[in-house]
Write an enzyme that holds these catalytic residues in place. Structure first.
Site, PDB file in Angstrom:
ATOM      1  N   THR A  63     -16.345 -55.080  28.583  1.00 31.14           N
ATOM      2  CA  THR A  63     -17.605 -55.018  29.330  1.00 31.14           C
ATOM      3  C   THR A  63     -17.282 -54.868  30.808  1.00 31.14           C
ATOM      4  O   THR A  63     -16.682 -55.757  31.413  1.00 31.14           O
ATOM      5  CB  THR A  63     -18.431 -56.285  29.089  1.00 31.14           C
TER       6      THR A  63
ATOM      7  N   LEU B  92     -36.106 -65.893  20.191  1.00 29.76           N
ATOM      8  CA  LEU B  92     -37.214 -66.728  20.646  1.00 29.76           C
ATOM      9  C   LEU B  92     -37.086 -68.165  20.148  1.00 29.76           C
ATOM     10  O   LEU B  92     -38.080 -68.878  20.075  1.00 29.76           O
ATOM     11  CB  LEU B  92     -38.562 -66.143  20.189  1.00 29.76           C
TER      12      LEU B  92
ATOM     13  N   GLY C  46     -24.953 -69.727  26.221  1.00 26.82           N
ATOM     14  CA  GLY C  46     -23.581 -69.859  26.694  1.00 26.82           C
ATOM     15  C   GLY C  46     -22.748 -68.740  26.118  1.00 26.82           C
ATOM     16  O   GLY C  46     -23.252 -67.668  25.786  1.00 26.82           O
TER      17      GLY C  46
ATOM     18  N   CYS D 296     -20.345 -63.827  26.910  1.00 26.70           N
ATOM     19  CA  CYS D 296     -21.040 -62.611  27.352  1.00 26.70           C
ATOM     20  C   CYS D 296     -22.222 -62.879  28.280  1.00 26.70           C
ATOM     21  O   CYS D 296     -22.231 -62.434  29.428  1.00 26.70           O
ATOM     22  CB  CYS D 296     -21.510 -61.811  26.140  1.00 26.70           C
TER      23      CYS D 296
ATOM     24  N   ARG E 111     -16.656 -71.313  25.604  1.00 29.94           N
ATOM     25  CA  ARG E 111     -16.879 -70.780  26.945  1.00 29.94           C
ATOM     26  C   ARG E 111     -18.347 -70.910  27.347  1.00 29.94           C
ATOM     27  O   ARG E 111     -19.224 -70.420  26.660  1.00 29.94           O
ATOM     28  CB  ARG E 111     -16.426 -69.316  27.007  1.00 29.94           C
TER      29      ARG E 111
END
Length: 449
Positions: free
Chosen positions: A121, A256, A263, A266, A338
């Site tokens: 990314t 939703l 978290g 990404c 992470r």
């Protein structure tokens, strides 16, 4: 097709393995000798359902191999995927040093036409930087070798990455070269047998697509968390609200589910990076800034509820209290810690003086790297309950959805459950004799009346 995947972390290992599963010859490269030796022995460095079996099978059948020799791997491969980390810098921008180091290494090693694919990314404009880095290395060598750079962002959900790769919602290919586009289409053709979900576009649009997708999903999650907090104040049930708005086809039900904040590897990183990219263009992306701030606050909602209910008003209001935690990873079916909400929540509880015991089906090893011996751990979800003042649910693992409530009640000091994922029906828990405090479902009345 001969493929090299540079970076054997989450994205690289999944991509390389799935390409091998579809018949390609894949070499996965990493600078970590210990990781590579482990992979050769079948030791998988991450937990992802189904991945180990695919790695072992494709290694046995000779389609998948692992090495630290990047030069040799690049020389053998037509398509070279860059799948190294792009961690956030201090200012929130994506750190491209690893991507560009790999690009330079490819430029030093390549001996014929290569397709270089950004799978990591990366911000808009990274392909240009990769192209320059490779060209500079070729110039240093005094050679003129044709190459092309492609943006091919990944859209994998941790816990479902194999299915996501093998049966993708879409595959985005960013390239300005028709020949390269056809090669990439051929590479992905095995995953398009039922219907063509491959989308080609210019490189910068492909780079933007990944960030825009993750930022949109993070915004949707955050909006629903804010609605849940308001429901608590107004005496409304957020799950009823979710059903009511999700039935609108323009909104839908996905992402939703209210909770304790997003978290993982990404969403937090990509929201920061896109906001930083906007800042560099002198654009004030106020929505993303609000999303990030609201998500940071959301991670404190559960610890604030615990302190309000069990605290004694002193400097360490939870001193003498023991809290049992179910769920440490940022989401189920992964061991990834992470930016996990559990980190913020547990640190807050420790600061308030509580003792913390924790269970997670997969993430205990990773959690020990974060908390060390500051908390205690068990591989049995019930062993952490005896003498605890409350049970707190942070991650919605399936193992927690239908527990033995009688056993829980008999083990806890108080029949008290704080549920950060709304796993249970409030009425049932109250009938069972529990005090049940979920997210957005326990309002005491209309604050504005």
């Amino acid at each position: 097709m001969k493929i090299c995947v540079i970076g054997s972390g989450y994205v690289g290992l999944v991509a390389g393995t799935c390409f091998a599963e579809s018949g390609n010859n894949v070499i996965c490269v990493d600078v970590d000798q210990e990781k590579i030796e482990g992979l050769k022995r079948g030791v998988i460095p991450i937990y992802e359902p189904g991945l180990k079996e695919l790695v072992l099978r494709n290694c046995e059948e000779g389609r998948l191999s692992f090495t630290t020799d990047l030069d040799a791997a690049v020389k053998e491969s037509l398509v070279n995927f860059i799948a190294v980390g792009t961690p956030p810098g201090a200012d929130g921008s994506a750190d491209l040093q690893y991507v560009l180091n790999v690009a330079r290494s490819i430029g030093q090693a390549m001996d014929g036409f290569k397709i270089i694919v950004d799978k990591s990314t990366v911000p808009v404009g990274t392909a240009d930087k990769v192209r320059i880095a490779v060209a500079e290395e070729l110039a240093k060598r005094g050679v003129d070798i044709e190459f092309d750079v492609v943006s091919n962002p990944e859209f994998l959900k941790e816990g479902a990455a194999i299915d996501d790769f093998m049966k993708p919602d879409r595959v985005v290919i960013g390239t300005d070269n028709v020949r390269t586009a056809e090669i990439m289409k051929e590479l992905y053709s095995a995953f398009m047998r039922k219907s063509n979900r491959l989308i080609t576009m210019d490189i910068r649009s492909a780079e933007m697509t990944k960030y825009a997708a993750n930022a949109m999903l993070a915004t949707k999650i955050t909006f629903m968390n804010q609605i849940a907090n308001l429901c608590d104040l107004m005496g409304a049930d957020v799950m009823a609200v979710r059903e009511g708005i999700g039935s609108d086809s323009r909104i839908g039900y996905d992402f939703l589910f209210p909770g304790v904040g997003y978290g993982g590897s990404c969403f937090p990183k990509d929201v920061k990076a896109l906001a930083k990219t906007a800042e560099e263009c002198d654009y004030d992306f106020i929505l993303l800034k609000a999303v990030e701030e609201a998500n940071t606050r959301q991670k404190r909602v559960l610890s604030d509820k615990i302190a309000a209910r069990l605290g004694n008003g002193e400097a360490k209001p939870l001193a003498g209290k023991t809290i049992a935690i179910w769920g440490l990873s940022f989401k189920p079916r992964t061991d990834d810690m992470r930016d996990a909400p559990s980190v913020t929540i547990i640190n807050a509880l420790l600061e308030l003086g509580a003792q913390v015991r924790a269970h997670d089906p997969e993430a205990i090893k990773e959690a020990k790297k974060v908390f060390g011996e500051r908390i205690s751990y068990s591989h049995n979800q019930y062993e952490i309950l005896p003498g605890a003042d409350a049970l707190v649910i942070i991650t919605e693992w399936n193992e927690y959805r239908n527990p033995d409530f009688d056993r829980i009640k008999s083990l806890l000091v108080n029949p008290l459950i704080f549920d950060g994922r709304n796993l249970y029906q409030p009425n049932r828990l109250r009938l069972e004799g529990f005090e049940y405090l979920p997210i957005g479902r326990n309002g005491k009345g209309a604050c504005c009346e």
